[in-house]
Design a protein around this motif. Structure first.
Motif, mmCIF file in Angstrom:
data_model
loop_
_atom_site.group_PDB
_atom_site.id
_atom_site.type_symbol
_atom_site.label_atom_id
_atom_site.label_comp_id
_atom_site.label_asym_id
_atom_site.label_seq_id
_atom_site.Cartn_x
_atom_site.Cartn_y
_atom_site.Cartn_z
ATOM 1 N N ARG A 104 0.812 -1.211 0.000
ATOM 2 C CA ARG A 104 0.000 0.000 0.000
ATOM 3 C C ARG A 104 0.849 1.267 0.000
ATOM 4 O O ARG A 104 0.565 2.248 -0.680
ATOM 5 C CB ARG A 104 -0.939 0.003 1.206
ATOM 6 C CG ARG A 104 -2.054 1.047 1.126
ATOM 7 C CD ARG A 104 -2.957 0.955 2.346
ATOM 8 N NE ARG A 104 -3.461 -0.381 2.545
ATOM 9 C CZ ARG A 104 -4.524 -0.876 1.930
ATOM 10 N NH1 ARG A 104 -5.182 -0.118 1.063
ATOM 11 N NH2 ARG A 104 -4.941 -2.109 2.180
ATOM 12 N N LYS A 108 -0.303 3.194 -3.426
ATOM 13 C CA LYS A 108 -1.521 3.959 -3.164
ATOM 14 C C LYS A 108 -1.438 5.316 -3.844
ATOM 15 O O LYS A 108 -0.411 5.974 -3.832
ATOM 16 C CB LYS A 108 -1.727 4.134 -1.660
ATOM 17 C CG LYS A 108 -3.009 4.874 -1.304
ATOM 18 C CD LYS A 108 -3.171 5.023 0.205
ATOM 19 C CE LYS A 108 -4.446 5.784 0.534
ATOM 20 N NZ LYS A 108 -4.615 5.962 2.000
ATOM 21 N N ARG A 109 -2.557 5.754 -4.437
ATOM 22 C CA ARG A 109 -2.650 7.051 -5.082
ATOM 23 C C ARG A 109 -3.813 7.841 -4.468
ATOM 24 O O ARG A 109 -4.777 7.264 -3.968
ATOM 25 C CB ARG A 109 -2.865 6.903 -6.595
ATOM 26 C CG ARG A 109 -1.741 6.157 -7.303
ATOM 27 C CD ARG A 109 -0.445 6.926 -7.279
ATOM 28 N NE ARG A 109 0.595 6.256 -8.043
ATOM 29 C CZ ARG A 109 1.477 5.407 -7.536
ATOM 30 N NH1 ARG A 109 1.413 5.115 -6.236
ATOM 31 N NH2 ARG A 109 2.402 4.850 -8.281
ATOM 32 N N SER A 110 -3.718 9.162 -4.520
ATOM 33 C CA SER A 110 -4.737 10.027 -3.917
ATOM 34 C C SER A 110 -5.745 10.478 -4.971
ATOM 35 O O SER A 110 -5.427 10.599 -6.163
ATOM 36 C CB SER A 110 -4.082 11.246 -3.274
ATOM 37 O OG SER A 110 -3.159 10.864 -2.271
ATOM 38 N N ASP A 111 -6.973 10.745 -4.517
ATOM 39 C CA ASP A 111 -8.009 11.282 -5.401
ATOM 40 C C ASP A 111 -7.652 12.706 -5.823
ATOM 41 O O ASP A 111 -6.958 13.425 -5.104
ATOM 42 C CB ASP A 111 -9.358 11.292 -4.702
ATOM 43 C CG ASP A 111 -9.858 9.895 -4.380
ATOM 44 O OD1 ASP A 111 -9.352 8.946 -5.010
ATOM 45 O OD2 ASP A 111 -10.736 9.768 -3.513
ATOM 46 N N THR A 112 -8.124 13.114 -6.981
ATOM 47 C CA THR A 112 -7.939 14.481 -7.468
ATOM 48 C C THR A 112 -9.310 15.085 -7.759
ATOM 49 O O THR A 112 -10.341 14.403 -7.681
ATOM 50 C CB THR A 112 -7.075 14.503 -8.736
ATOM 51 O OG1 THR A 112 -7.810 13.888 -9.808
ATOM 52 C CG2 THR A 112 -5.766 13.757 -8.529
ATOM 53 N N LYS A 116 -11.456 9.958 -9.224
ATOM 54 C CA LYS A 116 -11.033 9.174 -8.082
ATOM 55 C C LYS A 116 -9.894 8.242 -8.489
ATOM 56 O O LYS A 116 -9.883 7.705 -9.591
ATOM 57 C CB LYS A 116 -12.202 8.364 -7.523
ATOM 58 C CG LYS A 116 -13.270 9.200 -6.838
ATOM 59 C CD LYS A 116 -14.334 8.314 -6.209
ATOM 60 C CE LYS A 116 -15.365 9.154 -5.458
ATOM 61 N NZ LYS A 116 -16.405 8.293 -4.826
ATOM 62 N N ALA A 117 -8.965 8.047 -7.568
ATOM 63 C CA ALA A 117 -7.829 7.174 -7.848
ATOM 64 C C ALA A 117 -8.254 5.707 -7.812
ATOM 65 O O ALA A 117 -9.222 5.335 -7.137
ATOM 66 C CB ALA A 117 -6.718 7.426 -6.836
ATOM 67 N N THR A 119 -8.108 2.175 -6.430
ATOM 68 C CA THR A 119 -7.776 1.731 -5.082
ATOM 69 C C THR A 119 -6.610 0.750 -5.090
ATOM 70 O O THR A 119 -6.304 0.111 -6.110
ATOM 71 C CB THR A 119 -8.988 1.060 -4.423
ATOM 72 O OG1 THR A 119 -9.324 -0.116 -5.169
ATOM 73 C CG2 THR A 119 -10.173 2.009 -4.398
ATOM 74 N N THR A 120 -5.965 0.618 -3.945
ATOM 75 C CA THR A 120 -4.850 -0.325 -3.810
ATOM 76 C C THR A 120 -5.310 -1.749 -4.088
ATOM 77 O O THR A 120 -4.605 -2.524 -4.761
ATOM 78 C CB THR A 120 -4.255 -0.233 -2.400
ATOM 79 O OG1 THR A 120 -3.763 1.093 -2.177
ATOM 80 C CG2 THR A 120 -3.125 -1.237 -2.217
#
Length: 411
Positions: A104, A108-112, A116-117, A119-120
């Motif tokens: 993770r 893991k990436r963040s939403d912008t 939405k990113a 998910t892991t």
């Protein structure tokens, strides 16, 4: 008269210069006025379009194509049984969650504000599905509700994270009590003393590369890269070396690996010797005829049709102990079917994908995940391309150790 003519000519010249300057000034004023007129017209046009835009409804341009992730979100995550998880992803649900937790931090990436990113869990799921099935990126994208390019990017990043964060932990040459258990198991269970592991190479099919494709064309008639691995008594990989073109002989791959350098510098295995047939026998690895005979690497006597009974017995014992590495390759390719097909990834990314599969093989074996024997039936025999025997090198210390082991087996 001459002076008058000179003065008249001079006056005409001055008049021409003055007139020329006036003409240039008029032209500059006209150009300036035209520029101002264009700017005023542009300002009026922009102002008008802005006023119209404020009163009219504009259609938003397409940012992300609408896709359905129903299979992943509704079927897999809600209705999949334990058998379904192992069948489709080759790992149990518990191991899947373990991999998500371990990776993770890296994937893991963040939403912008745009979207939405991914998910892991979906990232790990896409990667495992690709490795387990070898399906093309477009099909995986339809199943998970993402684009083809997203699947490519995600699988590459997850494999890189597996190699970076899990490989140093799961693939390493053991020491201390762990190594003693391996040596004891080879002696008691397989009948070969002082054995610390078995080494062999296998070919991984690939798409023909654009650069130097002939270098990757192996003896069986298809393009591949070579994976060299060392396994322990349980079939877990202790070392891997991957990336050499399929045309290269196993012996050349071996002598260019770090294992060979460490072995020659006596840094690979501890100096644990056992007196066998009045000879100090060190810890050794077991290899096939393609490898050189070394004090720390045993191979069978070459079958020239005139082997003695003692030599045949030694070859049988060595083959019986060394077969574990072939079983490991079979389980590796049976579990991760992408290694059975031509890997449809860039040639520079192939070693990372193969290494990730080796790491996941160890993870599944250590976590006792189910391995269906039906998967072994999918492993084609011609995937295992054995290199021809290596050249004969008279290494007297290695020959003495092999003869001592032969005498021990004959007692």
């Amino acid at each position: 008269m001459a002076v008058c003519a000179y003065l008249m000519a001079r006056n005409r010249c001055i008049v021409r210069k003055v007139n020329l300057q006036k003409l240039r000034m008029r032209r500059r004023r006209k150009a300036f006025y035209r520029k101002q007129a264009r700017e005023r017209a542009m300002f009026v046009m922009l102002l008008t379009s802005g006023l119209l835009a404020s009163h009219l409804t504009t259609t938003r341009m397409l940012w992300a194509k609408e896709r359905s992730g129903h299979w992943w979100e509704q079927i897999v995550n809600i209705s999949f049984t334990a058998h379904d998880w192992v069948t489709n992803f080759r790992v149990s649900h518990e191991t899947f969650l373990y991999l998500c937790d371990r990776l993770r931090i890296a994937i893991k990436r963040s939403d912008t504000i745009m979207r939405k990113a991914i998910t892991t869990e979906k990232r790990v799921g896409m990667t495992l599905y690709f490795l387990a099935t070898g399906a093309d990126f477009r099909t995986i994208g339809h199943l998970f509700g993402v684009s083809k390019s997203s699947v490519c990017i995600v699988t590459k990043s997850v494999c890189a994270a597996i190699v970076r964060y899990l490989l140093p932990e799961y693939i390493q040459i053991p020491t201390g009590n762990s190594l003693k258990e391996i040596v004891l198991s080879f002696k008691n269970d397989m009948g070969f003393p002082q054995c610390a592991g078995a080494i062999d190479g296998t070919h991984i099919p690939i798409i023909s590369p654009r650069v130097c494709p002939a270098d990757y064309y192996n003896r069986k008639g298809w393009h591949s890269i070579i994976l060299q691995g060392i396994v322990n008594n349980l079939g877990h990989f202790m070392d891997i070396y991957v990336g050499w073109p399929g045309r290269v002989h196993d012996a050349r791959v071996f002598v260019n690996s770090s294992i060979f350098r460490k072995g020659e510098d006596k840094k690979l295995l501890p100096n644990w010797t056992e007196v066998i047939a009045e000879t100090d026998v060190p810890l050794v690895l077991l290899g096939d005829p393609a490898y050189p005979l070394l004090p720390w690497l045993m191979k069978a006597f070459p079958d020239n049709g005139h082997l003695s009974a003692e030599q045949k017995l030694f070859n049988y014992r060595l083959s019986k102990a060394r077969v574990i590495v072939e079983h490991s390759y079979g389980k590796l390719k049976g579990r991760w079917k992408c290694l059975l097909k031509r890997l449809d990834v860039d040639i520079h990314d192939v070693p990372e994908v193969v290494a990730a599969c080796c790491v996941l093989h160890n993870v599944c074996e250590i976590h006792k995940d189910t391995f269906n024997e039906e998967w072994m039936e999918e492993v084609e025999r011609d995937v295992f391309v054995n290199s021809p025997p290596g050249g004969v090198v008279h290494n007297q210390p290695a020959m003495d150790i092999r003869n001592a082991l032969m005498s021990h087996f004959s007692q």
